[in-house]
Design a protein around this motif. Structure first.
Motif, PDB file in Angstrom:
ATOM      1  N   ALA A  50       1.678  17.399   6.671  1.00 45.59           N
ATOM      2  CA  ALA A  50       1.104  17.502   5.323  1.00 45.59           C
ATOM      3  C   ALA A  50       1.284  16.189   4.572  1.00 45.59           C
ATOM      4  O   ALA A  50       0.365  15.723   3.879  1.00 45.59           O
ATOM      5  CB  ALA A  50       1.758  18.660   4.562  1.00 45.59           C
ATOM      6  N   VAL A  51       2.450  15.569   4.712  1.00 41.89           N
ATOM      7  CA  VAL A  51       2.704  14.278   4.052  1.00 41.89           C
ATOM      8  C   VAL A  51       1.804  13.201   4.651  1.00 41.89           C
ATOM      9  O   VAL A  51       1.234  12.376   3.920  1.00 41.89           O
ATOM     10  CB  VAL A  51       4.201  13.898   4.163  1.00 41.89           C
ATOM     11  N   SER A  70      -1.020  10.962   2.870  1.00 41.40           N
ATOM     12  CA  SER A  70      -1.056   9.489   2.924  1.00 41.40           C
ATOM     13  C   SER A  70      -2.465   8.992   3.250  1.00 41.40           C
ATOM     14  O   SER A  70      -2.865   7.939   2.763  1.00 41.40           O
ATOM     15  CB  SER A  70      -0.064   8.959   3.952  1.00 41.40           C
ATOM     16  N   LEU A  71      -3.186   9.739   4.040  1.00 40.31           N
ATOM     17  CA  LEU A  71      -4.572   9.358   4.347  1.00 40.31           C
ATOM     18  C   LEU A  71      -5.487   9.628   3.150  1.00 40.31           C
ATOM     19  O   LEU A  71      -6.469   8.924   2.942  1.00 40.31           O
ATOM     20  CB  LEU A  71      -5.057  10.122   5.581  1.00 40.31           C
ATOM     21  N   TYR A  72      -5.154  10.630   2.378  1.00 40.40           N
ATOM     22  CA  TYR A  72      -5.949  10.994   1.210  1.00 40.40           C
ATOM     23  C   TYR A  72      -5.822   9.958   0.086  1.00 40.40           C
ATOM     24  O   TYR A  72      -6.788   9.638  -0.572  1.00 40.40           O
ATOM     25  CB  TYR A  72      -5.517  12.366   0.700  1.00 40.40           C
ATOM     26  N   ILE A  73      -4.597   9.431  -0.131  1.00 35.76           N
ATOM     27  CA  ILE A  73      -4.395   8.504  -1.242  1.00 35.76           C
ATOM     28  C   ILE A  73      -4.807   7.072  -0.926  1.00 35.76           C
ATOM     29  O   ILE A  73      -4.716   6.209  -1.770  1.00 35.76           O
ATOM     30  CB  ILE A  73      -2.931   8.507  -1.725  1.00 35.76           C
ATOM     31  N   GLN A  74      -5.279   6.868   0.301  1.00 32.55           N
ATOM     32  CA  GLN A  74      -5.671   5.513   0.698  1.00 32.55           C
ATOM     33  C   GLN A  74      -6.783   5.008  -0.224  1.00 32.55           C
ATOM     34  O   GLN A  74      -7.718   5.718  -0.551  1.00 32.55           O
ATOM     35  CB  GLN A  74      -6.152   5.536   2.144  1.00 32.55           C
ATOM     36  N   VAL A 114       7.108   8.064   5.518  1.00 34.12           N
ATOM     37  CA  VAL A 114       7.906   9.236   5.139  1.00 34.12           C
ATOM     38  C   VAL A 114       7.501  10.437   5.988  1.00 34.12           C
ATOM     39  O   VAL A 114       8.356  11.193   6.474  1.00 34.12           O
ATOM     40  CB  VAL A 114       7.754   9.541   3.628  1.00 34.12           C
ATOM     41  N   GLY A 115       6.206  10.628   6.193  1.00 35.23           N
ATOM     42  CA  GLY A 115       5.727  11.752   7.001  1.00 35.23           C
ATOM     43  C   GLY A 115       6.250  11.706   8.421  1.00 35.23           C
ATOM     44  O   GLY A 115       6.755  12.704   8.958  1.00 35.23           O
ATOM     45  N   GLU A 154       0.842  -1.205   0.000  1.00 34.66           N
ATOM     46  CA  GLU A 154       0.000   0.000   0.000  1.00 34.66           C
ATOM     47  C   GLU A 154       0.874   1.250   0.000  1.00 34.66           C
ATOM     48  O   GLU A 154       1.644   1.474   0.928  1.00 34.66           O
ATOM     49  CB  GLU A 154      -0.900   0.031   1.240  1.00 34.66           C
ATOM     50  N   ASP A 155       0.726   2.067  -1.035  1.00 36.23           N
ATOM     51  CA  ASP A 155       1.511   3.300  -1.124  1.00 36.23           C
ATOM     52  C   ASP A 155       1.245   4.247   0.037  1.00 36.23           C
ATOM     53  O   ASP A 155       2.130   4.981   0.468  1.00 36.23           O
ATOM     54  CB  ASP A 155       1.236   4.019  -2.436  1.00 36.23           C
TER      55      ASP A 155
END
Length: 92
Positions: A82-83, A87-91, A43-44, A35-36
């Motif tokens: 922000a990162v 990450s929560l947005y691209i889930q 990274v965040g 999972e990206d």
């Protein structure tokens, strides 16, 4: 003043330990699942941890003032959050 410096060093160590642990677990989960969002989450947290450690080192060894250290640390925290938000947005 030495007590405050010692307390800052202890807190920075705790941040390194906990932030490093979260970063490691997120990357381990990413490798397991692919999972990206987990990679970006790691990274965040890594950015936030790195910022805390760098500002602590800069303050202790390079005589960076408290105000500048707080500003730099805040920038790292803002970037890391922000990162993490991304990450929560691209889930999926």
């Amino acid at each position: 003043m030495n007590g405050v410096i010692t307390a800052i060093a202890v807190v920075k160590f705790v941040i390194l330990f906990l932030g490093g642990g979260i970063t490691y677990i997120a990357f381990k989960a990413y490798r397991r699942t692919g999972e990206d969002s987990l990679r970006v989450l790691g990274v965040g947290f890594g950015i936030i941890t790195l910022g805390a450690i760098l500002t602590g080192v800069a303050n202790q060894f390079f005589s960076v003032g408290l105000a500048l250290g707080v500003l730099i640390n805040s920038l790292f925290v803002a970037l890391g959050l922000a990162v993490i938000m991304y990450s929560l947005y691209i889930q999926k």
